[in-house]
Design an enzyme around this catalytic site. Structure first.
Site, short mmCIF file in Angstrom:
data_model
loop_
_atom_site.label_atom_id
_atom_site.label_comp_id
_atom_site.label_asym_id
_atom_site.label_seq_id
_atom_site.Cartn_x
_atom_site.Cartn_y
_atom_site.Cartn_z
N ASN A 9 0.80 -1.19 -0.07
CA ASN A 9 -0.19 0.43 -0.10
C ASN A 9 0.86 1.04 -0.02
O ASN A 9 1.29 1.61 0.83
CB ASN A 9 -1.12 0.03 1.46
CG ASN A 9 -1.86 1.21 1.48
OD1 ASN A 9 -1.83 1.99 0.54
ND2 ASN A 9 -2.35 1.38 2.55
N TRP A 10 1.05 1.79 -1.20
CA TRP A 10 2.12 2.81 -1.25
C TRP A 10 1.50 4.34 -0.66
O TRP A 10 2.39 5.08 -0.30
CB TRP A 10 2.42 3.32 -2.59
CG TRP A 10 3.00 2.33 -3.49
CD1 TRP A 10 3.38 0.84 -2.95
CD2 TRP A 10 3.32 2.26 -4.87
NE1 TRP A 10 4.23 0.40 -3.87
CE2 TRP A 10 4.54 1.09 -5.09
CE3 TRP A 10 3.40 3.18 -5.75
CZ2 TRP A 10 4.71 0.88 -6.43
CZ3 TRP A 10 3.96 2.89 -7.07
CH2 TRP A 10 4.67 1.51 -7.46
N LYS A 11 0.19 4.25 -0.35
CA LYS A 11 -0.47 5.49 0.15
C LYS A 11 -0.01 6.75 -0.54
O LYS A 11 0.00 6.25 -1.77
CB LYS A 11 -0.07 5.58 1.78
CG LYS A 11 -0.30 4.46 2.52
CD LYS A 11 -0.02 4.74 3.98
CE LYS A 11 -0.20 3.17 4.64
NZ LYS A 11 -0.25 3.42 6.09
N HIS A 94 -9.38 1.30 4.62
CA HIS A 94 -8.39 1.80 5.20
C HIS A 94 -8.70 2.55 6.33
O HIS A 94 -9.26 3.73 6.29
CB HIS A 94 -7.41 2.08 4.29
CG HIS A 94 -5.89 2.15 5.14
ND1 HIS A 94 -5.47 3.02 5.99
CD2 HIS A 94 -4.84 1.11 4.86
CE1 HIS A 94 -4.30 2.71 6.22
NE2 HIS A 94 -4.04 1.64 5.78
N GLU A 96 -7.16 4.95 7.67
CA GLU A 96 -6.79 6.36 7.29
C GLU A 96 -7.91 7.07 6.71
O GLU A 96 -8.26 8.29 6.67
CB GLU A 96 -5.49 6.59 6.33
CG GLU A 96 -4.31 6.04 7.25
CD GLU A 96 -3.27 5.45 6.60
OE1 GLU A 96 -3.04 5.63 5.33
OE2 GLU A 96 -2.21 4.93 7.43
N GLU A 166 -5.83 -5.00 10.18
CA GLU A 166 -4.89 -3.69 10.58
C GLU A 166 -5.08 -3.01 12.07
O GLU A 166 -6.09 -1.93 11.86
CB GLU A 166 -4.90 -2.85 9.59
CG GLU A 166 -4.37 -3.43 8.07
CD GLU A 166 -3.73 -2.43 7.14
OE1 GLU A 166 -2.83 -2.66 6.67
OE2 GLU A 166 -4.35 -1.43 6.90
N GLY A 172 1.87 2.32 10.83
CA GLY A 172 3.04 3.26 10.60
C GLY A 172 3.82 3.66 12.01
O GLY A 172 4.29 4.63 12.16
N SER A 212 2.94 -2.07 10.40
CA SER A 212 4.61 -2.10 10.63
C SER A 212 4.76 -3.50 10.54
O SER A 212 5.82 -4.08 11.22
CB SER A 212 4.66 -1.89 12.29
OG SER A 212 4.14 -0.41 12.40
N GLY A 233 2.60 -1.10 4.34
CA GLY A 233 2.61 0.02 4.04
C GLY A 233 4.24 0.59 3.76
O GLY A 233 4.95 0.54 2.58
N GLY A 234 4.90 1.07 4.66
CA GLY A 234 6.13 1.61 4.52
C GLY A 234 7.14 0.76 3.88
O GLY A 234 7.81 1.20 3.08
P1 PGA Z 1 2.51 0.36 7.51
O1 PGA Z 1 0.96 0.53 7.01
O2 PGA Z 1 3.01 -0.99 7.17
O3 PGA Z 1 3.31 1.44 7.34
O4 PGA Z 1 2.50 0.13 9.11
C1 PGA Z 1 0.19 -0.43 6.86
C2 PGA Z 1 -1.08 -0.14 6.22
O5 PGA Z 1 -1.64 0.93 6.38
O6 PGA Z 1 -1.66 -0.86 5.26
#
Ligand code: PGA
Length: 249
Positions: A9-11, A94, A96, A166, A172, A212, A233-234
C-alpha cells in the site's frame, strides 16, 4: 486452498516517475512468487503501472474508489474508471480513509458494492484503535466493521474479498501486533466468516495482517495458521524490503 498474498500500500507516496521506477524493479525481481503479489498505488499511477505489469505475477490495486457510480462528483474516481486502467484490486476501508475522510460503514458498503459490480476485488481493511484494544473491545469493533459493510454480501460476492486485519495502533508506528495477537484476531475473524458463510468460505478467505509488518517480523507473523499474508505500507516503498517480505511468505 485459500490464496496467500503480500500486498503493498504505497499510500500518498511517490511521483509517477518514482512509482514507475519501483514497479520496474519489482517487475524484474518478482519472478515465481509463492503467493499473490499486489501493489496498491495512487490513482494516477494505475494505468501506466498496470500496463507495465501486465502478464507478470505483480497485480495492481487502487487504494480507494468513489461511493458513486458516475457523474458530477468533482475529483472523485469511480470503480469503473479504476477497472478500466487494468487494476484488478481495490483497497477499501483503510483506517486512514475511515479516520481522515470520514468513511462510514454505509459509505464503505457502497464502495464495496460498486467495486464488485465493476469487476474489482476488494481488499477490505478492519481493525481497532489503541483505546479499543486497551478496553478489550477489539473483537466487538472488528465484528461491527464486518457486519456494517460486508456481511450483507452474497457468498459469491464475499468470495471475491480479501480481508486485512490492521490494528490502527500498529499502522506506521513501528508497534507490530505480536504473532499471538495477530493469530488470535485472525482466528476470530475467520470464525465470524464461518458463522455467516459456512466452513468452506471461511477456509477459503484470505486474511492479511497489516501494521508495521516489515522484512524483520514478516516470517514470524506469516507462520501463524490464520495469517495468510500481509498488507504492507512503509516497507512496500523499497523494492528489497518488499521482496524480502514476499519471500517470507
Ligand atoms: P505500515 O502500513 O506497514 O506502514 O504500518 C500498513 C497499512 O497501512 O496498510
Amino acid at each position: 486452498m485459500r490464496k496467500k498474498m503480500v500486498a503493498g500500500n504505497w499510500k500518498m507516496n511517490k511521483t509517477l516517475q518514482e512509482g514507475v521506477a519501483l514497479a520496474a524493479e519489482l517487475k524484474q525481481t518478482v519472478v515465481n512468487p509463492a503467493c499473490e503479489v499486489v501493489i496498491g498505488t495512487p490513482f494516477i499511477h494505475l494505468a501506466t503501472v498496470a500496463e507495465m505489469l501486465k502478464g507478470t505475477p505483480v497485480h495492481v490495486a487502487a487504494e480507494n474508489c468513489a461511493d458513486k457510480e458516475s457523474g458530477a462528483f468533482t475529483g472523485e474516481v469511480s470503480a469503473a474508471m479504476v477497472r478500466s486502467t487494468g487494476a484488478e484490486y481495490c483497497i477499501l476501508g483503510h483506517s486512514e480513509r475511515r479516520q481522515y475522510y470520514n468513511e462510514t460503514p454505509e459509505i464503505l458498503k457502497e464502495k464495496v458494492r460498486l467495486a464488485l459490480a465493476n469487476g474489482l476485488k476488494p481488499i477490505f481493511c478492519i481493525g481497532e484503535v489503541k483505546e479499543e484494544r486497551e478496553a478489550g473491545i477489539q473483537n466487538e469493533v472488528v465484528r461491527q466493521q464486518l457486519e456494517g459493510s460486508v456481511f450483507d454480501l452474497t457468498a459469491e460476492e464475499f468470495a471475491q474479498l480479501t480481508l486485512a486485519y490492521e490494528p490502527v495502533w500498529a499502522i506506521g508506528t513501528g508497534l507490530t501486533a505480536t504473532p499471538a495477537q495477530a493469530q488470535e484476531m485472525h482466528a476470530y475473524i475467520r470464525s465470524l466468516v464461518r458463522a455467516r458463510y459456512g466452513e468452506r468460505t471461511a477456509d477459503d478467505t484470505t486474511i492479511l495482517y497489516g501494521g508495521s509488518c516489515n522484512e524483520k517480523n514478516a516470517a514470524e507473523l506469516f507462520a501463524n495458521p490464520d495469517v495468510d499474508g500481509g498488507l504492507i505500507g512503509g516497507a512496500s516503498l523499497v523494492a528489497e524490503k518488499f521482496m524480502a517480505i514476499i519471500n517470507a511468505r
